[in-house]
Design a protein around this motif. Structure first.
Motif, mmCIF file in Angstrom:
data_model
loop_
_atom_site.group_PDB
_atom_site.id
_atom_site.type_symbol
_atom_site.label_atom_id
_atom_site.label_comp_id
_atom_site.label_asym_id
_atom_site.label_seq_id
_atom_site.Cartn_x
_atom_site.Cartn_y
_atom_site.Cartn_z
ATOM 1 N N PHE A 60 16.865 -17.568 1.923
ATOM 2 C CA PHE A 60 16.253 -16.955 1.193
ATOM 3 C C PHE A 60 14.806 -16.822 1.734
ATOM 4 N N ASP A 61 14.146 -15.666 1.694
ATOM 5 C CA ASP A 61 12.844 -15.407 2.079
ATOM 6 C C ASP A 61 12.146 -14.501 0.914
ATOM 7 N N SER A 62 11.132 -15.109 0.744
ATOM 8 C CA SER A 62 10.278 -14.037 -0.618
ATOM 9 C C SER A 62 9.570 -13.260 0.234
ATOM 10 N N CYS A 63 9.626 -13.006 1.530
ATOM 11 C CA CYS A 63 8.850 -11.973 1.856
ATOM 12 C C CYS A 63 9.889 -11.611 3.443
ATOM 13 N N PRO A 64 11.133 -11.006 2.754
ATOM 14 C CA PRO A 64 11.959 -10.889 4.277
ATOM 15 C C PRO A 64 11.315 -9.826 5.220
ATOM 16 N N ASP A 65 10.356 -8.812 4.669
ATOM 17 C CA ASP A 65 10.063 -7.776 5.373
ATOM 18 C C ASP A 65 8.908 -8.146 6.360
ATOM 19 N N GLU A 66 8.416 -9.200 6.218
ATOM 20 C CA GLU A 66 7.293 -9.597 7.091
ATOM 21 C C GLU A 66 7.764 -10.438 8.339
ATOM 22 N N PRO A 67 6.815 -10.459 9.451
ATOM 23 C CA PRO A 67 7.361 -11.115 10.679
ATOM 24 C C PRO A 67 7.519 -12.643 10.305
ATOM 25 N N PRO A 68 8.401 -13.237 11.021
ATOM 26 C CA PRO A 68 8.539 -14.615 10.807
ATOM 27 C C PRO A 68 7.308 -15.454 11.205
#
Length: 325
Positions: A60-68
């Motif tokens: 899960f990632d709360s900001c999936p569209d942001e670069p890692p």
């Protein structure tokens, strides 16, 4: 953005994982409301270990569209199951040690302390866990200094929280660290939870060691419990045990981890807490009921053990109305 990872190990409490995610989400909304750019300050990820032989992976990632981005902190949530064994967490602890070596702070809540201690990173350092797990944690990891009186211990690169619901305290502590006290207090206000500052000893109860195998000492423990530790004269206790006084003192401390005075004080304070919480007798009367002729001495002992004065304890925890303050 500041990356905070929540580790879903076997038995981890999902409610805490989701609760922390929501707490950090509230903090994000507070920050965004004060900024022109609507970019969250905290990025929350969940890391689940599906295979005990492999490290966790991000689910899960709360900001999936942001670069890692690199993580700042990894949190081991509490568990409603028995604390995880060292052999069951080998790959997980290796992964945590590696992450810590790369500058990531580690945190644990309640039974998550067992996973953290299994990394070997806590040798010679203080940590806390739920008061009911403290003795087991100390037995498994004797090189660790377990302080179960504290609800939260912030040691910079490691932060540990005690109670099952202490994830709120740890979460607010991290919001304070990363976003400042104003955002932290606003987050606490919105969630209607106390800011960090409580102590676990406000809530813990005295759980004496009874499985030490010394029958003479156990007999005295049962007698003290039955008599509410009203008579703690050394001659009386040694006679109950059928031992010479010096031998009794040595064996009592070895078996219980306390002197007879400390043990009796904790029994008396335990009874006093009950009287303060469920009765309306004055503090002076409570002191007398539990064996103290001097109310001032009682207040000092109570405050040292509980962390609150008798009056403060009653105001916070009284179960009835109209209690005498």
């Amino acid at each position: 953005m500041i990356g905070i990872g929540l580790v879903i190990y076997p038995g981890a409490q999902q409610a805490a994982v989701l609760g922390l995610t929501d707490l950090f989400g509230v903090a994000n909304r507070i920050v965004v409301s004060h900024q022109k750019e609507r970019v969250p300050a905290l990025r929350i990820t969940h890391w689940r270990q599906d295979d005990s032989n492999r490290p966790p992976n991000c689910v899960f990632d709360s900001c999936p569209d942001e670069p890692p981005e690199a993580l700042s902190t990894l949190i081991l949530p509490p568990s409603l199951s028995e604390p995880i064994g060292v052999d069951d967490a080998a790959s997980l602890t290796a992964w945590l040690r590696n992450r810590h070596a790369h500058g990531i702070a580690l945190g644990s809540v309640c039974a998550g302390a067992f996973v953290l201690a299994a990394t070997g990173l806590m040798a010679g350092r203080r940590m806390t866990t739920h008061w009911s797990h403290a003795e087991l944690l100390q037995e498994r990891f004797p090189e660790v200094s377990v302080d179960a009186d504290q609800l939260i211990i912030d040691d910079g690169d490691v932060i540990t929280a005690g109670g099952l619901m202490a994830w709120t305290d740890l979460g607010l502590k991290l919001v304070d660290r990363f976003l400042g006290p104003t955002v932290m207090f606003e987050t606490a206000r919105i969630l209607l939870v106390d800011p960090p500052g409580r102590e676990q000893r406000y809530y813990s109860v005295f759980s004496p060691r009874l499985t030490h195998g010394d029958a003479a000492v156990l007999k005295v423990q049962h007698w003290l419990q039955a008599t509410q530790a009203k008579d703690v004269a050394l001659a009386t206790l040694a006679a109950q045990a059928g031992l010479e006084e010096r031998t009794f003192l040595r064996r009592f401390q070895k078996a219980t981890g306390m002197t007879t005075t400390e043990y009796a004080q904790r029994l008396r304070v335990g009874k006093a807490r009950e009287l303060l919480q469920f009765g309306n007798a004055s503090v002076e009367r409570v002191a007398w009921e539990v064996g103290y002729s001097d109310p001032g001495a009682f207040r000092k002992v109570f405050t040292r053990i509980v962390g609150l004065s008798p009056s403060e304890y009653r105001r916070r925890f009284s179960a009835g109305q109209g209690a005498v303050k």
